[in-house]
Design an enzyme around this catalytic site. Structure first.
Site, PDB file in Angstrom:
ATOM      1  N   LYS A 238       0.823  -1.403   0.069  1.00  0.00           N
ATOM      2  CA  LYS A 238      -0.011   0.080  -0.095  1.00  0.00           C
ATOM      3  C   LYS A 238       0.842   1.294   0.029  1.00  0.00           C
ATOM      4  O   LYS A 238       1.164   1.918   0.957  1.00  0.00           O
ATOM      5  CB  LYS A 238      -0.884  -0.191   1.106  1.00  0.00           C
ATOM      6  CG  LYS A 238      -2.243   0.855   1.004  1.00  0.00           C
ATOM      7  CD  LYS A 238      -3.067   0.438  -0.039  1.00  0.00           C
ATOM      8  CE  LYS A 238      -4.203   1.118  -0.426  1.00  0.00           C
ATOM      9  NZ  LYS A 238      -4.950   0.861  -1.442  1.00  0.00           N
ATOM     10  N   SER A 442      -8.686  -0.579  -5.609  1.00  0.00           N
ATOM     11  CA  SER A 442      -8.819  -0.157  -4.128  1.00  0.00           C
ATOM     12  C   SER A 442     -10.278   0.081  -3.823  1.00  0.00           C
ATOM     13  O   SER A 442     -10.999  -0.943  -3.968  1.00  0.00           O
ATOM     14  CB  SER A 442      -7.826   0.803  -3.533  1.00  0.00           C
ATOM     15  OG  SER A 442      -7.595   0.782  -2.253  1.00  0.00           O
TER      16      SER A 442
END
Length: 643
Positions: A238, A442
């Protein structure tokens, strides 16, 4: 007696004279009063008539101006008989190509008009461009289609491919298609590669530069400013939080991005293969070879690219259009321009309202970062998306929804609201297909998990299944300049610290919240895609995948365009595109303009600068009630693929 009588007679005469004078005086007063009353009534009536006339005139003018505003904003102007006979279809695509249909409410139309006057940049609807090209393919009167691609704003490869596909259909109908520009961006050249001819200005160039993915990093800056980043993330890759914790890209993320960039460039080169005379080796040589070749041509990029078959002819736009006048006639107002019809006018001329069929597919557009609230009617928010889904829910004839997504993600709460709304439609028996374009990562993938089927363009970046929370603490900075905070509270969590660091327990609660959201994300994806949650490392951990790899992992069903997604939706409702109506639902702003407001604003255009008028419009838009979503938990991909 005579004297007495005389006196009496004199008195009677005097009384008569007095009475006559009084009567005359009162007559004058009555006349003046009547005159004043007449004048007063006349003026009152005149004023009333004038007010009524002004109201009627203002209302009619406002209606006319309103229609004109909508007309100009939509590009529909008066079409002359000469234009109707034109054999050239002209598409000046300078500006932005909108993937979503444009909102048609008053404020949106006025905003676009002012922006166009300020910047000269027009917003074009992608579906309108495709429709114009498809209509042209069946129009025997048209002989030539000119795509003016100068100053075309960057776009995803998926959008360029859709226009290229429409150009291919046009060429298959024996229509000649020419691309024209002073200089071509990479996205413009991806479209031009599908044309019969590519014309380039002798002073211009095809601006090929490859694919780059980079970020700015702020760790040292934050240290110098004494600002503390509080970061809680779930997912090894991430990378959206790295700029706040590092001064460079981590090796793992760099390797991930290098692979993505190389694969995206391969997708781009594959699109250029439509131009048969091009070879991979000469599209963009390595930097050293490129410089040596440019030295050989003494810095003449246009000539070098002509010799390498990137373009077919070096000619200015003005000279090319003038050359067409001999065969196609001239514009009635300018003898240097051929008689041609703008694609927007062409659509107004050729489009016939379609009678809706009993089976319908609705297309909803989710573009940009997902947030809880925005004044922008095009923003990917529950406030914009849910009313459209509610409209579909109440329509028994709409059997399926295609959710068009080009989004890096965003707020988890907002993503979940939209996903739940899609699930409610599924519970009613409506089919859901997601069409991924550009980026669907996402939070964008969170929304997509509601689909019965996911179809992604080959150049789409997806995945990034991970979660993070970010906050910046200024306590060190405040303490450094002499600001401190102290007080009492009934509970540790009640202390809203600004000049104090976050407590350990507060940090733990935020970390646990992020980890819980991540677990939910993994289980959501695993359940919807029938994947093993225990194998989450292969498809989650915040990794970003190109569409083909995502398909191999089970995150995507098929590769294809929006049209392929529509075909899939039709199949799910036991039909085909020939027997269904496709409705592209446009967002609509809640802010409306009264006829008087519109009249005033249109009149103001000729009095105050457009910059100031734009400011007034922006203030009106931003005055809408609502608060931003301050959610701390975010599912966001740090990259977006544009050319």
């Amino acid at each position: 007696m005579e004297n007495s009588n005389t006196q009496i007679e004199i008195k009677e005469v005097s009384a008569k004279k007095h009475t006559s004078w009084c009567r005359g005086f009162f007559k004058v007063l009555s006349f003046i009063g009547a005159a004043l009353t007449f004048i007063r009534n006349f003026i009152s009536n005149l004023v009333m008539i004038a007010i009524i006339a002004l109201i009627v005139i203002a209302y009619n003018l406002a209606g006319t101006i309103k229609e004109k505003a909508v007309t100009i904003a939509s590009g529909q102007e008066e079409i002359t008989p000469v234009e109707q006979s034109a054999q050239i279809l002209y598409l000046p695509l300078k500006g932005v190509i909108s993937e979503a249909p444009l909102a048609s409410d008053d404020f949106s139309n006025l905003q676009r008009r002012v922006n166009e006057q300020l910047t000269g940049s027009v917003t074009h609807e992608l579906i309108a461009i495709e429709k114009a090209l498809n209509l042209a393919a069946e129009d025997n009167n048209l002989k030539l289609v000119v795509l003016d691609l100068n100053d075309l704003s960057p776009m995803s490869l998926a959008v360029a491919k859709r226009i290229g596909s429409a150009v291919d259909k046009l060429r298959n109908s024996d229509k000649e298609v020419t691309a024209l520009a002073y200089s071509y961006s990479q996205s413009a050249f991806a479209i031009a590669a599908h044309c019969d001819k590519i014309l380039l200005d002798p002073m211009g160039q095809v601006n090929l530069r490859g694919i780059g993915m980079s970020s700015l990093y702020y760790k040292d800056l934050l240290d110098k400013l004494k600002v503390t980043p509080y970061i809680f993330k779930a997912g090894h890759f991430k990378s959206a939080v790295e700029p706040y914790t590092r001064n460079d890209m981590s090796p793992d993320v760099k390797a991930e991005y290098a692979n993505l960039a190389a694969n995206l460039w391969d997708e781009y080169i594959k699109e250029l293969n439509a131009r048969k005379v091009l070879s991979r080796t000469i599209v963009l040589p390595d930097a050293d070879k490129y410089v040596k070749e440019l030295e050989f041509y003494k810095g003449d990029t246009a000539l070098m690219q002509l010799e390498n078959n990137l373009v077919d002819e070096l000619i200015s736009r003005e000279d090319y259009l003038l050359s067409l006048c001999k065969d196609y006639g001239t514009d009635k107002n300018d003898a240097t321009i051929p008689n041609m019809i703008n694609y927007r006018k062409y659509l107004a001329l050729k489009s016939i309202p379609e009678k809706l069929k009993d089976k319908r597919i609705a297309v909803i557009y989710g573009i940009g970062q997902i947030s809880g609230f925005s004044n922008d009617v095009y923003a990917f928010t529950p406030d914009n998306i849910l009313p459209l889904l509610d409209k579909i829910r109440d329509d028994d004839k709409t059997k399926a929804v295609v959710m068009y997504i080009n989004s890096p993600g965003g707020a988890v709460k907002a993503s979940e609201e939209i996903r739940r709304a899609l699930m409610r439609l599924k519970d009613q028996g409506k089919k859901i297909v997601v069409s991924m374009n550009g980026t669907a990562a996402s939070g964008g993938y969170w929304v997509a998990s509601a689909a019965d089927k996911i179809i992604a363009d080959g150049s789409t970046l997806t995945g990034s299944i991970g979660v993070f929370s970010l906050a910046l603490g200024a306590h060190d900075l405040l303490n450094h300049v002499g600001v401190y905070q102290d007080g009492v509270s009934t509970h540790e969590f009640a202390d809203a610290s600004v000049a104090n660091p976050l407590s350990e327990n507060t940090k733990k609660t935020m970390r646990l919240s992020v980890e819980h959201t991540y677990d939910n994300f993994i289980n959501l994806v695993a359940k919807s895609r029938k994947l093993n949650p225990a194998n989450y490392i292969s498809y989650a951990e915040g990794q970003v995948f190109l569409a083909e790899e995502a398909q191999n992992l089970g995150l995507v069903d098929d590769l294809g365009s929006l049209n392929d997604a529509l075909n899939a939706a039709a199949k799910l409702i036991d039909s085909d595109l020939e027997n269904v109506s496709v409705m592209h639902l446009a967002p609509q702003g809640e802010k409306s303009i009264s006829p008087l407001e519109l009249f005033i604003m249109n009149k103001a255009e000729g009095i105050i600068p457009n910059e100031l008028l734009k400011g007034f419009i922006d203030l009106a838009v931003n005055s809408q009630e609502g608060t931003a979503d301050n959610a701390q938990v975010i599912a966001l991909s740090p990259i977006k693929a544009t050319l």
